[in-house]
Scaffold this active site. Sequence first.
Site, PDB file in Angstrom:
ATOM      1  N   GLY A   1      46.955  64.412  38.735  1.00 13.39           N
ATOM      2  CA  GLY A   1      46.641  65.840  38.659  1.00 13.39           C
ATOM      3  C   GLY A   1      45.381  66.068  37.837  1.00 13.39           C
ATOM      4  O   GLY A   1      44.829  67.152  37.826  1.00 13.39           O
TER       5      GLY A   1
ATOM      6  N   SER B   1      41.562  61.778  39.580  1.00 15.52           N
ATOM      7  CA  SER B   1      42.381  61.425  40.737  1.00 15.52           C
ATOM      8  C   SER B   1      42.413  62.555  41.772  1.00 15.52           C
ATOM      9  O   SER B   1      42.545  62.297  42.968  1.00 15.52           O
ATOM     10  CB  SER B   1      43.783  60.985  40.311  1.00 15.52           C
ATOM     11  OG  SER B   1      44.377  61.932  39.470  1.00 15.52           O
TER      12      SER B   1
ATOM     13  N   HIS C   1      30.062  -4.927  43.090  1.00 13.44           N
ATOM     14  CA  HIS C   1      31.090  -4.597  42.099  1.00 13.44           C
ATOM     15  C   HIS C   1      32.467  -5.067  42.579  1.00 13.44           C
ATOM     16  O   HIS C   1      32.715  -5.172  43.790  1.00 13.44           O
ATOM     17  CB  HIS C   1      31.130  -3.091  41.842  1.00 13.44           C
ATOM     18  CG  HIS C   1      30.006  -2.609  40.978  1.00 13.44           C
ATOM     19  ND1 HIS C   1      29.979  -1.363  40.406  1.00 13.44           N
ATOM     20  CD2 HIS C   1      28.864  -3.215  40.583  1.00 13.44           C
ATOM     21  CE1 HIS C   1      28.877  -1.221  39.694  1.00 13.44           C
ATOM     22  NE2 HIS C   1      28.175  -2.349  39.798  1.00 13.44           N
TER      23      HIS C   1
ATOM     24  N   GLU D   1      35.373  -3.609  42.662  1.00  9.42           N
ATOM     25  CA  GLU D   1      36.163  -2.694  43.502  1.00  9.42           C
ATOM     26  C   GLU D   1      35.749  -2.799  44.966  1.00  9.42           C
ATOM     27  O   GLU D   1      36.597  -2.819  45.865  1.00  9.42           O
ATOM     28  CB  GLU D   1      35.962  -1.233  43.057  1.00  9.42           C
ATOM     29  CG  GLU D   1      36.447  -0.905  41.669  1.00  9.42           C
ATOM     30  CD  GLU D   1      35.338  -1.011  40.636  1.00  9.42           C
ATOM     31  OE1 GLU D   1      34.553  -1.990  40.697  1.00  9.42           O
ATOM     32  OE2 GLU D   1      35.256  -0.127  39.770  1.00  9.42           O
TER      33      GLU D   1
ATOM     34  N   CYS E   1      32.650   3.213  38.569  1.00 12.90           N
ATOM     35  CA  CYS E   1      31.376   3.939  38.537  1.00 12.90           C
ATOM     36  C   CYS E   1      31.363   4.908  39.733  1.00 12.90           C
ATOM     37  O   CYS E   1      32.248   4.839  40.590  1.00 12.90           O
ATOM     38  CB  CYS E   1      30.220   2.951  38.621  1.00 12.90           C
ATOM     39  SG  CYS E   1      30.091   2.202  40.255  1.00 12.90           S
TER      40      CYS E   1
HETATM   41  N1  ATP Z   1      51.318  60.133  36.572  1.00  7.26           N
HETATM   42  C1  ATP Z   1      50.587  59.444  37.421  1.00  7.26           C
HETATM   43  N2  ATP Z   1      51.013  59.281  38.705  1.00  7.26           N
HETATM   44  C2  ATP Z   1      50.268  58.589  39.585  1.00  7.26           C
HETATM   45  N3  ATP Z   1      49.109  58.002  39.278  1.00  7.26           N
HETATM   46  C3  ATP Z   1      48.640  58.132  38.038  1.00  7.26           C
HETATM   47  C4  ATP Z   1      49.354  58.856  37.048  1.00  7.26           C
HETATM   48  N4  ATP Z   1      48.652  58.809  35.900  1.00  7.26           N
HETATM   49  C5  ATP Z   1      47.560  58.090  36.163  1.00  7.26           C
HETATM   50  N5  ATP Z   1      47.531  57.681  37.447  1.00  7.26           N
HETATM   51  C6  ATP Z   1      46.471  56.881  38.100  1.00  7.26           C
HETATM   52  O1  ATP Z   1      45.899  55.988  37.157  1.00  7.26           O
HETATM   53  C7  ATP Z   1      44.537  56.322  36.953  1.00  7.26           C
HETATM   54  C8  ATP Z   1      44.139  56.135  35.518  1.00  7.26           C
HETATM   55  O2  ATP Z   1      45.021  56.799  34.670  1.00  7.26           O
HETATM   56  P1  ATP Z   1      44.529  57.676  33.447  1.00  7.26           P
HETATM   57  O3  ATP Z   1      45.699  57.819  32.543  1.00  7.26           O
HETATM   58  O4  ATP Z   1      43.260  57.118  32.922  1.00  7.26           O
HETATM   59  O5  ATP Z   1      44.219  58.982  34.231  1.00  7.26           O
HETATM   60  P2  ATP Z   1      44.393  60.507  33.789  1.00  7.26           P
HETATM   61  O6  ATP Z   1      43.463  60.796  32.685  1.00  7.26           O
HETATM   62  O7  ATP Z   1      45.850  60.801  33.553  1.00  7.26           O
HETATM   63  O8  ATP Z   1      43.986  61.264  35.118  1.00  7.26           O
HETATM   64  P3  ATP Z   1      42.747  61.192  36.041  1.00  7.26           P
HETATM   65  O9  ATP Z   1      42.210  59.779  36.020  1.00  7.26           O
HETATM   66  O10 ATP Z   1      43.304  61.555  37.360  1.00  7.26           O
HETATM   67  O11 ATP Z   1      41.765  62.198  35.523  1.00  7.26           O
HETATM   68  C9  ATP Z   1      44.413  57.736  37.436  1.00  7.26           C
HETATM   69  O12 ATP Z   1      43.089  57.990  37.840  1.00  7.26           O
HETATM   70  C10 ATP Z   1      45.368  57.786  38.578  1.00  7.26           C
HETATM   71  O13 ATP Z   1      44.784  57.217  39.753  1.00  7.26           O
END
Ligand code: ATP
EC number: 6.3.4.19
Length: 533
Positions: free
Chosen positions: A22, A26, A429, A431, A459
């Site tokens: 979220g 991502s 040699h 061998e 060798c």
């Molecule tokens: N709760 C979650 N569910 C699914 N995938 C996740 C979740 N948290 C992180 N990820 C995946 O792991 C990656 C790295 O995680 P990180 O904790 O650095 O991300 P974040 O800061 O929570 O979010 P984002 O990278 O999306 O800004 C994320 O970019 C995402 O692809």
Amino acid sequence: MSTLLAPLRPYAGRAVVVGVSGGADSVALLRALVQVRARPVVVHLDHALRPGSAEDAAWVQAFAAQLRVGHMGTRVDVAAVAARRGWNMEDAARRIRYEVLGRGARQHGAEAVLTAHTRRDQAETVLMELLRGEAALTGIPSVRGRVRRPWLDVSRSEIEGYLEALGQDWREDPTNADVTYTRAWLRAEVMPVLAARFPGIEAALARVAKLSQQDNQALNDLAAALTPHGPREQLPLAVLRRRVAQELRAASLPFHAGHIDQLAQAHRSGETRHVTLPGGQDITVTGGALHLGGHLFASPAFSWPDGWTLRKRQAGDRIRLPGGTRKLSDLLTDLKVPRQQRDQVPLLVSGQGVEWIGLEPNIWAVGAREAAGQKADPVDTAMGEALMLAHEAALAQEVPVGAVVLDPAGRVVGRGCNTSRVDGDMTRHAELAALRAAAAELGTPYLSGCTLVVTLEPCPMCLGAALEARVGRIVYGARNPRAGALGGVSDLLTSNWGHVPTVTGGVRAKEAARLLRASFQELRRRKSESADL
Ligand SMILES: Nc1ncnc2c1ncn2[C@@H]1O[C@H](COP(=O)(O)OP(=O)(O)OP(=O)(O)O)[C@@H](O)[C@H]1O
């Protein structure tokens, strides 16, 4: 924008799982995957670690529905799992997240799992590795198993620009601002200070990770290619450390960096060193090799004569050896058996003293093998014959090297000694002579399953001939620091030749070395005599 979309184009038309928290990164990754016409399935894990997490989960679900892409949401009480398993919270969250992402990929038939790690994440990770004193600043790998991180070169401003242009919002995770977490502290308080003086810091740290990954890969490959028989004293510590770690990992043994340092140092110095690993496993480095507990000892695989008893050592034990009777304790010291393990060595003992020692390879008292009805070791006998041939060469003023080839049944099918001087040909040699004779005897140049027994480490020329002949095993006596191709100068078997014989070095090495020393002394004496004339 092209820096965002270009790494995603290979996924066009393909089903991929994408981890969506979220957060901005991502959310942007999902939008970009839709844009390049990939077939993403959103996987979201609600870690249940903070009050608003269920709302984030609902937001991600609605976002996926809006884009008309698949969605799999899972809620796991990460804190409870961490407490149950004894993991720290961040570690637990990561492990469970990748487990859920992998499950999503299996359920949806996706070949890849994509995460939105960016250059900023990479830079912070390298900094954390540096602060922890990690052995290699390799950062986040772009590929691990089916996980792919296509945006490790992408900056945060590119992502924000992209989302802004789309009018796309995202969720802010309040823990990202909580500086009690090291990553958040680095992001909020450390990186801005560094960036004020070094504006290119993020790219610089990402570059360190990329180069370090390449170096690390190269050193790991070198370590993995080491043959078990090769000498280790002269190897760089960087390679030795990795080899030790590989061996411990292969045996599923847990370890810390300090254990690796100690064990690698001991390989180098040739000293005997014992280490107890975190799981309680005792391991020993002795004679340049790693022994995982109990590995050193053998049980008798034969029925022994009446009057012999199987027991552990007692004060005053002695054994009859070709050079005379010796105290067992002195012999075990010479053989570098670790002091703590000496009471565990199995012994067969008669009224005459120790008859058999359960080390690998086994040690027999004079006459004990015959008394136990055990056939003489064909390799040992063959080395005896090769030593005789070497002796004959010495009498003919040749370099004293002898070789014998055994067929798979242990029968001698070829013999040879060095004849370079008399033939005026430096390729004569021992061998080569023995291999030729064996080929003639067996009616084929292919000596698969045969053993080449030679008094001196071969060798490069002779090793090459043995490889061409597909010899199954090479046994040699003394090490050859001037021309040895099995570690004396260089270990050629670390390269892939398509065929790898097994190698045993050091068999009756002292006798072979004594012969060589005597003949070189004789040569020097003759030279100085002729100079005096
Ligand atoms: N709760 C979650 N569910 C699914 N995938 C996740 C979740 N948290 C992180 N990820 C995946 O792991 C990656 C790295 O995680 P990180 O904790 O650095 O991300 P974040 O800061 O929570 O979010 P984002 O990278 O999306 O800004 C994320 O970019 C995402 O692809």
